[in-house]
Structure formats: C-alpha cells, structure tokens
Design a protein around this motif. Structure first.
Motif, mmCIF file in Angstrom:
data_model
loop_
_atom_site.group_PDB
_atom_site.id
_atom_site.type_symbol
_atom_site.label_atom_id
_atom_site.label_comp_id
_atom_site.label_asym_id
_atom_site.label_seq_id
_atom_site.Cartn_x
_atom_site.Cartn_y
_atom_site.Cartn_z
ATOM 1 N N VAL A 61 0.839 -1.195 0.000
ATOM 2 C CA VAL A 61 0.000 0.000 0.000
ATOM 3 C C VAL A 61 0.876 1.248 0.000
ATOM 4 C CG1 VAL A 61 -1.800 1.271 1.215
ATOM 5 C CG2 VAL A 61 -1.855 -1.237 1.167
ATOM 6 N N LEU A 62 0.618 2.121 -0.976
ATOM 7 C CA LEU A 62 1.372 3.367 -1.114
ATOM 8 C C LEU A 62 0.628 4.548 -0.503
ATOM 9 C CD1 LEU A 62 2.493 2.855 -4.817
ATOM 10 C CD2 LEU A 62 3.778 2.304 -2.738
ATOM 11 N N GLN A 63 -0.729 4.481 -0.526
ATOM 12 C CA GLN A 63 -1.572 5.535 0.059
ATOM 13 C C GLN A 63 -2.781 4.882 0.690
ATOM 14 O OE1 GLN A 63 -2.171 7.965 -3.564
ATOM 15 N NE2 GLN A 63 -1.605 9.685 -2.257
ATOM 16 N N GLY A 64 -3.158 5.358 1.860
ATOM 17 C CA GLY A 64 -4.342 4.846 2.536
ATOM 18 C C GLY A 64 -4.054 3.587 3.329
ATOM 19 N N LYS A 65 -5.133 2.895 3.673
ATOM 20 C CA LYS A 65 -5.039 1.646 4.423
ATOM 21 C C LYS A 65 -5.877 0.595 3.708
ATOM 22 C CE LYS A 65 -4.272 3.763 8.905
ATOM 23 N NZ LYS A 65 -4.785 3.935 10.269
ATOM 24 N N LEU A 66 -5.403 -0.628 3.750
ATOM 25 C CA LEU A 66 -5.994 -1.684 2.951
ATOM 26 C C LEU A 66 -7.449 -2.007 3.295
ATOM 27 C CD1 LEU A 66 -5.415 -3.502 0.615
ATOM 28 C CD2 LEU A 66 -4.579 -5.221 2.197
ATOM 29 N N ALA A 71 -7.573 2.619 -0.904
ATOM 30 C CA ALA A 71 -6.168 2.235 -0.716
ATOM 31 C C ALA A 71 -5.527 2.064 -2.092
ATOM 32 C CB ALA A 71 -6.068 0.948 0.085
ATOM 33 N N PHE A 72 -4.410 2.737 -2.301
ATOM 34 C CA PHE A 72 -3.678 2.692 -3.561
ATOM 35 C C PHE A 72 -2.422 1.867 -3.324
ATOM 36 C CE2 PHE A 72 -0.661 4.700 -6.639
ATOM 37 C CZ PHE A 72 -1.356 4.387 -7.808
ATOM 38 N N PHE A 73 -2.198 0.848 -4.154
ATOM 39 C CA PHE A 73 -1.074 -0.045 -3.910
ATOM 40 C C PHE A 73 -0.350 -0.438 -5.179
ATOM 41 C CE2 PHE A 73 -4.873 -2.666 -4.214
ATOM 42 C CZ PHE A 73 -4.517 -3.602 -5.167
#
Length: 139
Positions: A61-66, A71-73
């Motif tokens: 995950v690069l942004q946010g939480k899963l 969530a951006f991953f």
C-alpha cells in the motif's frame, strides 16, 4: 517458494476498491494475514487432500489503508507456495477434539507451510496463465 517474474503484474498500481470484485471473481482473494500496508492476493492453483499450491500476488500500500476502497497499492513479484496440512486425526491426545474427529479443525499446525514444489515449469506456467486472466481488469 517459487518466484514467477511477471512484467505484466509487477509494478502495476491499482485502487483496492476498483479491482477487488474482479479479482475475487477470478479466484484471487486477500489472504487472512493482511496488514494495513501490505498483503497478498492468493489464488489456489491446485488442491488435493492436504496439499495446496497457491499463487500469491504481494501488494504494498502506497496511500491509505488496505481496509478501505481508496487504498492505492503496487504489486510485487508473484510467487508460488505449496502448503501441506494435516488431513488425519491429531496424534497428541491433548490436542484432540470433536472438530479434529470430523475433519473441521481449522487451526492445526501445517506439516510444512513451504514444501518443495515439484514440476516447477508446469506450476510456473499455471501461475502465469492465472495472472494473464487478470489482464481485462487493467485495460
């Protein structure tokens, strides 16, 4: 563990909410040991008695939480994992229970959580074929 280099999926980016349903329809689910910042999409390639061969797609995950759709991953390098579990009755009487007797004990320790994968070329090909079925999601 057997790595499967794949230029198709490695390094791709996605939003969890945009792909999760399409991945699940193709048999890829987030495994139970996920964390907010990393996880694996698992896909069963083979299952017979106590042997299961999983295709595992790591995500970071690069942004946010899963646990959120936004969530951006990024995908990491896929790999195969062979898991052997008990299929019989537990041998230690202290660990034996009714769920063991009827085959529903879900928390037995595996015989081998990372057994050697035989016929590597066959399973690499099967893994790559499963990854290719994800192509329509990314176009």
């Amino acid at each position: 563990m057997l790595s499967i280099p794949s230029t198709f999926i490695e390094g791709k980016h996605a939003y969890y909410g945009e792909i999760k349903d399409a991945f699940e329809e193709r048999g890829f689910v987030i495994n139970g040991n996920w964390e907010y910042y990393k996880a694996f999409f698992d896909h069963i390639l083979h299952q017979h008695e106590g042997e299961t061969i999983y295709l595992r797609l790591p995500i970071y995950v690069l942004q946010g939480k899963l646990d959120r759709d936004d969530a951006f991953f990024e995908f990491g390098q896929p790999f195969l994992l062979k898991h052997l579990v008990h299929t019989g009755i537990a041998s230690d009487d202290n660990d034996f229970g009714i769920l063991d007797a009827i085959g529903l004990a879900q928390f037995q320790k595996p015989l081998d959580p990372d057994d050697k994968i035989e016929k590597e070329d066959k399973w690499r090909h099967a893994g790559l074929s499963a990854i290719e079925r994800l192509a329509p999601i990314f176009h």
